[in-house]
Design an enzyme around this catalytic site. Structure first.
Site, PDB file in Angstrom:
ATOM      1  N   SER A 148      32.051  41.449  24.014  1.00 47.72           N
ATOM      2  CA  SER A 148      31.924  40.007  24.190  1.00 47.72           C
ATOM      3  C   SER A 148      32.399  39.231  22.970  1.00 47.72           C
ATOM      4  O   SER A 148      32.359  38.004  22.971  1.00 47.72           O
ATOM      5  CB  SER A 148      30.463  39.647  24.485  1.00 47.72           C
ATOM      6  N   HIS A 170      35.516  41.367  29.908  1.00 44.78           N
ATOM      7  CA  HIS A 170      34.171  40.911  29.558  1.00 44.78           C
ATOM      8  C   HIS A 170      33.433  40.414  30.789  1.00 44.78           C
ATOM      9  O   HIS A 170      33.656  39.300  31.260  1.00 44.78           O
ATOM     10  CB  HIS A 170      34.274  39.816  28.495  1.00 44.78           C
ATOM     11  N   GLU A 182      35.970  37.600  31.930  1.00 39.78           N
ATOM     12  CA  GLU A 182      36.979  37.173  30.958  1.00 39.78           C
ATOM     13  C   GLU A 182      37.922  38.343  30.700  1.00 39.78           C
ATOM     14  O   GLU A 182      37.464  39.438  30.361  1.00 39.78           O
ATOM     15  CB  GLU A 182      36.325  36.800  29.621  1.00 39.78           C
ATOM     16  N   ASN A 220      31.614  33.184  24.473  1.00 38.36           N
ATOM     17  CA  ASN A 220      30.710  33.251  23.327  1.00 38.36           C
ATOM     18  C   ASN A 220      31.147  32.383  22.163  1.00 38.36           C
ATOM     19  O   ASN A 220      30.326  32.054  21.301  1.00 38.36           O
ATOM     20  CB  ASN A 220      30.534  34.704  22.886  1.00 38.36           C
TER      21      ASN A 220
END
Length: 312
Positions: A148, A170, A182, A220
């Site tokens: 991540s 991800h 992702e 993130n």
């Protein structure tokens, strides 16, 4: 491992649905056998979606036999819940379960076409695993990481001779519920690998976004500083934890307050991601909260440990 905000607070976040969908044909993505490395919450969720939605044979690898057993029991419980709720028939659940096999030996990945690594956010651990995967898997196999925040290019550098086949994939937690994946190509990732990864994600019932290989990617890079700032607000006495969470829920329509969300993600995971952002970007705005460090040191890492900002 980020929780997407849109559904993180719903009851389905703790009661995963594994409702069956019609998957894209195997011929679209060309993947016939998936290997999952890591039988924790993320690895199990990815294995379940690959088996149930994409209808692919899955080999789940973990060196910890107890973790493998725990994961498979959890999968059985999820399938039973969906049978009870009418989301799956017993026959469909049995078919899904039969597609998932387990192993403790990476040599058993000799026949997989696509590997998804889902271990903890530890750069050295991932580098060592990708070094070994480059040797254990077929030369055509794609090697994906569920990281991540860690650089895909850096992970790929450990897979000597296979750099073009390494990519970031991800998933959001819990995997059977959250719709997004992702996709992160590294510096050397080929266009063919990117296309195949997108096609596989779609076959697993997911919507894809593509991010450049930068620290934190998109999810993130935005989510973790928000959570960290909420921790600093609590740490410095701006408001109580309850008032911080209520303000964001009722004032900005977030389904879950940032401190509760941190507990669900795991404070150790939040800290690991913030450290990556701080170290690699060098900006003080990404400095992890002192309180976040202290709570992780104390073992108060959130829901999974029974205590974080709240007691569970």
């Amino acid at each position: 491992m980020a929780f997407a905000l849109a559904r993180a607070a719903s009851s389905r976040a703790s009661h995963w649905s594994v409702k069956s969908f019609h998957s894209s044909s195997t011929s679209l993505h060309g993947v016939k056998h998936v290997g999952i490395l890591g039988a924790g919450q993320m690895g199990l969720g990815i294995a379940l979606v690959a088996a149930n939605v994409a209808k692919l044979p899955v080999l789940l690898l973990d060196t910890n036999e107890a973790q493998l057993n725990k994961g498979m029991k959890f999968m059985d419980s999820l399938l039973k819940k969906d049978i009870a709720k009418g989301r799956l028939t017993e026959a469909q659940a049995e078919e899904t379960r039969s597609r998932v096999k387990t192993t403790q030996n990476m040599a058993d990945f000799a026949n997989v076409d696509f590997v998804i690594e889902a271990v903890s956010e530890n750069p050295l651990l991932k580098a060592n695993l990708f070094r070994d995967l480059a040797q254990a898997t077929p030369k055509h196999a794609i090697l994906a990481s569920n990281t991540s925040s860690i650089s895909i290019t850096k992970i790929a550098a450990a897979a000597k001779g296979r750099e073009e086949q390494v990519i970031g994939m991800h998933f959001m937690n819990p995997v059977p519920v959250m719709k997004l994946v992702e996709i992160i190509p590294g510096l050397a990732t080929s266009n063919e690998v990117l296309r195949t990864t997108k096609d596989l994600a779609v076959a697993m019932g997911k919507t894809c976004t593509v991010s450049q290989d930068v620290p934190g990617f998109v999810a993130n890079r935005l989510l973790m500083p928000y959570i960290n700032e909420a921790i600093i607000a609590y740490e410095t006495g701006i408001a109580s934890k309850e008032d911080i969470d209520t303000t964001m829920k009722l004032g900005t329509n977030m389904p879950m307050g940032p401190l509760t969300l941190a507990d669900f993600i795991g404070l150790d995971t939040c800290l690991a991601i913030m450290k990556v952002l701080h170290e690699q970007l060098g900006d003080t705005k990404y400095r992890p909260s002192v309180l976040l460090n202290k709570m992780v040191d104390a073992g108060w890492v959130g829901k999974k440990s029974g205590r974080g900002f709240y007691v569970y």
